[in-house]
Motif scaffolding. Structure first.
Motif, PDB file in Angstrom:
ATOM      1  N   PRO A 180       0.788  -1.293  -0.040  1.00 50.14           N
ATOM      2  CA  PRO A 180      -0.050   0.131   0.019  1.00 50.14           C
ATOM      3  C   PRO A 180       0.926   1.338   0.093  1.00 50.14           C
ATOM      4  N   VAL A 181       0.228   2.224  -0.533  1.00 50.37           N
ATOM      5  CA  VAL A 181       1.005   3.517  -0.510  1.00 50.37           C
ATOM      6  C   VAL A 181       0.590   4.302   0.434  1.00 50.37           C
ATOM      7  N   ALA A 182      -1.060   4.001   1.144  1.00 52.12           N
ATOM      8  CA  ALA A 182      -1.543   4.802   2.049  1.00 52.12           C
ATOM      9  C   ALA A 182      -2.209   3.832   3.048  1.00 52.12           C
ATOM     10  N   ASN A 183      -2.718   4.368   4.040  1.00 49.89           N
ATOM     11  CA  ASN A 183      -3.538   3.552   4.927  1.00 49.89           C
ATOM     12  C   ASN A 183      -4.634   4.428   5.601  1.00 49.89           C
ATOM     13  N   THR A 184      -5.609   3.824   6.301  1.00 53.19           N
ATOM     14  CA  THR A 184      -6.647   4.625   7.042  1.00 53.19           C
ATOM     15  C   THR A 184      -6.643   4.388   8.165  1.00 53.19           C
ATOM     16  N   THR A 185      -6.352   5.588   9.113  1.00 50.42           N
ATOM     17  CA  THR A 185      -6.315   5.787  10.467  1.00 50.42           C
ATOM     18  C   THR A 185      -7.323   6.630  11.157  1.00 50.42           C
ATOM     19  N   GLY A 186      -8.349   6.109  11.914  1.00 48.16           N
ATOM     20  CA  GLY A 186      -9.354   6.955  12.350  1.00 48.16           C
ATOM     21  C   GLY A 186     -10.229   7.696  11.463  1.00 48.16           C
TER      22      GLY A 186
END
Length: 250
Positions: free
Chosen positions: A143-149
């Motif tokens: 991945p190049v990004a993640n979802t946090t909160g």
């Protein structure tokens, strides 16, 4: 041949212009175009980066120096601290199943295939900063990004490189010849080069012709088309790696 399943563009194309001193605000923070492996026509309004995207995708597929240079100008400045990413995920179609071999069943449905490959490029706008790679797997595996909160954030560069290094059958910065050889298992190099040349001549923004043919006096168009388009396709690849730039087509 494989088909393009998805294209991912991240941290790309500044809303405030291309000047080095401009505040970095990417139009494409993290955007994924999902084609489901099908032939797809995209309709984008003016000013959203059609040309920039197409040039970036072709730069990735051909490693054309001119298109790479144009794409690099749209990438993030190093002071931003996060790479820009252009990635294409191919799916290898499964053959032999009724659904996959039926033309009418295929239309509009995702192409069936368990094997996917990702070809990508990342870096900054500064000279010499662009890196190329490929691996077997999906976009999600590196991945190049993640979802946090509930918030989407870009992956730190060091973390991205570590995950990429661990990817299956990954290759980092192969020479252009090896890159094209690997890509030829998924798409036609000649077709990609033709698309790249068409784009550099102006593509859809100007009056460039995809097949700029010139018939000899008294020669029918179909004869010209055969000798200038079809015959080179049939003879392509005969030089293999012995050929120099421009010698792979006849």
């Amino acid at each position: 041949m494989s088909t393009i399943n998805r294209i991912e563009v991240a941290n790309f194309l500044n809303l405030n212009g291309e000047g080095e001193s401009e505040t970095w605000d990417p139009r494409y923070r993290v955007v994924t175009f999902n084609f489901h492996g099908q032939s797809t026509a995209m309709n984008m309004t003016n000013g959203v980066g059609k040309t920039s995207n197409v040039e970036a995708w072709l730069a990735l597929l051909t490693r054309d120096p001119q298109l790479i240079s144009r794409t690099r100008e749209k990438m993030a400045p190093e002071r931003d601290g996060y790479y820009s990413h252009i990635r294409i995920e191919f799916v290898v179609p499964e053959r032999g199943t009724a659904a996959q071999d039926d033309f009418f069943v295929q239309q509009g449905s995702p192409v069936a295939g368990k094997e996917t490959w990702v070809f990508g490029m990342y870096g900054y706008r500064s000279a010499g900063s662009i890196n190329f790679y490929y691996y077997r797997g999906s976009l999600e595996q590196v991945p190049v990004a993640n979802t946090t909160g509930g918030a989407l954030t870009l992956l730190p560069n060091k973390e991205f490189r570590a995950v990429l290094k661990a990817a299956e059958r990954n290759r980092h910065n192969p020479v252009r010849e090896d890159w094209i050889a690997e890509l030829s298992l998924h798409v036609s190099p000649i077709s990609m080069r033709r698309q790249a040349e068409y784009q550099k001549r102006g593509g859809g923004d100007k009056s460039a012709e995809l097949f700029a043919l010139k018939s000899r006096k008294g020669e029918n168009y179909d004869v010209t088309f055969f000798y200038e388009v079809i015959a080179p396709e049939l003879l392509s690849g005969l030089m293999d790696r012995e050929g120099e730039e421009g010698e792979h087509e006849f």
